[in-house]
Design an enzyme around this catalytic site. Structure first.
Site, PDB file in Angstrom:
ATOM      1  N   VAL A   1      20.599   7.263 -37.418  1.00  0.00           N
ATOM      2  CA  VAL A   1      19.998   6.365 -36.426  1.00  0.00           C
ATOM      3  C   VAL A   1      19.174   5.241 -37.049  1.00  0.00           C
ATOM      4  O   VAL A   1      18.712   4.360 -36.328  1.00  0.00           O
ATOM      5  CB  VAL A   1      19.111   7.155 -35.432  1.00  0.00           C
ATOM      6  CG1 VAL A   1      19.966   8.071 -34.568  1.00  0.00           C
ATOM      7  CG2 VAL A   1      18.026   7.932 -36.163  1.00  0.00           C
ATOM      8  N   TYR A   2      18.973   5.244 -38.345  1.00  0.00           N
ATOM      9  CA  TYR A   2      18.192   4.171 -38.966  1.00  0.00           C
ATOM     10  C   TYR A   2      18.959   2.850 -38.840  1.00  0.00           C
ATOM     11  O   TYR A   2      20.107   2.733 -39.291  1.00  0.00           O
ATOM     12  CB  TYR A   2      17.920   4.458 -40.436  1.00  0.00           C
ATOM     13  CG  TYR A   2      16.958   5.595 -40.714  1.00  0.00           C
ATOM     14  CD1 TYR A   2      16.297   6.255 -39.688  1.00  0.00           C
ATOM     15  CD2 TYR A   2      16.706   6.013 -42.021  1.00  0.00           C
ATOM     16  CE1 TYR A   2      15.417   7.288 -39.944  1.00  0.00           C
ATOM     17  CE2 TYR A   2      15.819   7.038 -42.297  1.00  0.00           C
ATOM     18  CZ  TYR A   2      15.185   7.682 -41.252  1.00  0.00           C
ATOM     19  OH  TYR A   2      14.316   8.714 -41.514  1.00  0.00           O
ATOM     20  N   GLY A   3      18.317   1.878 -38.210  1.00  0.00           N
ATOM     21  CA  GLY A   3      18.975   0.593 -38.017  1.00  0.00           C
ATOM     22  C   GLY A   3      20.224   0.692 -37.172  1.00  0.00           C
ATOM     23  O   GLY A   3      21.124  -0.147 -37.302  1.00  0.00           O
TER      24      GLY A   3
END
Length: 327
Positions: A52-54
């Protein structure tokens, strides 16, 4: 950089890890490349990301940079799955979701496997044994070499780790647990860290610099370009700007002055060398800031400094942790 075993496994990782929370969003490709190169040249191996990062861009960017810059075998690539951008369900620990998320992560990374795959958070809506079965399937299929959890409280970690140990050779033991831990956040010491130590699960502290506050840069104002000035992360930093945090930051700065070090180095050395800690995960704005963090490799805090920092930051734990001999 010194290498440490992750939990009771054969996996060795650098004792400082590189975080990629802002990659693909606040950190562009050039800055990320400079960071990765700086980290690798300093002997760093553990790079931590999440699906889910970025919105997935952090994994994609990391994969592209590894292909261009770093031999894959030189890095320990760790990612996480289980968080979902759904206001009705923040976490999904179902076997179907986790394995699909792992396949998507591998596609974005352009890799056949990750070295460490972690469940991002506990999902109370899914039986824990189903969540853990996904970890076993990831290892048995060769898509992950080692597995761990993240943001599990003490009883959740103890239950999960014990379940995995109940069938050695069939289930994959937990190598790691990733939790926030710093001089400004010592809550893991109440139950999570004792469980990790007892079950030989390595702790990977996130936000080891107190979301940047322990560097001292927020003492007078919020600097432009900092996380505290970011629209996405200002609320993340704000809880650590109270009076209690100020007293701890002042103590860190006093220690830094006495050691001819920086506040960043003092705060990072303190958490790096705590019992049970394997590798704090450091996120940086740019390569210069990361180099400042990596310079902590040569610093060990004297016992009296550690004790002073322990005292000023000591969390209040009463029942059931108080000393019964005094009652």
């Amino acid at each position: 950089m010194e290498q440490r075993h992750l939990g009771r496994t054969g996996l060795r990782v650098s004792r400082i890890g590189l975080g990629t929370l802002t990659w693909g969003r606040d950190t562009d490709e050039d800055d990320a490349a400079d960071q990765l190169r700086t980290f690798w040249e300093a002997g760093g191996t553990l790079v931590d990301t999440a699906d889910v990062y970025g919105g997935g861009e952090a994994e994609h960017l990391l994969g592209q940079l590894v292909k261009r810059l770093i031999p894959r075998e030189d890095l320990v690539v760790a990612t996480k799955a289980g968080s979902v951008p759904d206001p009705d369900r923040r976490f999904d620990g179902s076997r179907g979701h986790l394995l699909a998320a792992l396949d998507a992560s591998l596609h974005r990374l352009g890799m056949e496997y990750v070295d460490l795959w972690q469940v991002h958070a506990f999902d109370p809506g899914t039986p824990l044994e189903e969540t853990l079965q996904a970890l076993d399937l990831a290892v048995s299929s060769g898509r992950a070499r080692y597995v761990g959890v993240s943001n599990f409280c003490g009883w959740q970690l103890a239950k999960a780790a014990t379940w995995q140990l109940a069938a050695p050779g069939v289930r994959s033991r937990l190598a790691s647990t990733q939790m926030e831990y710093s001089l400004l956040q010592r809550g893991v010491e109440r139950e999570v860290l004792p469980a990790a130590l007892d079950l030989e699960v390595g702790l990977l502290p996130s936000s080891p610099l107190g979301r940047g506050v322990l560097t001292g840069k927020y003492r007078r104002a919020t600097p432009a370009g900092s996380r505290g000035a970011s629209e996405q992360l200002a609320a993340f930093v704000e809880p650590y700007l109270d009076d209690a945090a100020t007293r701890i930051v002042d103590a860190v700065m006093t220690a830094a002055d006495g050691l001819a070090a920086t506040p960043l180095q003092v705060a990072l050395a303190w958490v790096r060398d705590r019992p049970g800690v394997v590798a704090p995960i450091v996120g940086a704005r740019d390569a210069a800031q990361l180099a400042g963090a990596l310079s902590v490799e040569t610093l060990s805090l004297p016992d009296e400094i550690c004790q002073a920092l322990d005292d000023v930051s000591a969390p209040v734990h009463r029942y059931p942790d108080q000393d019964w001999s005094t009652l």
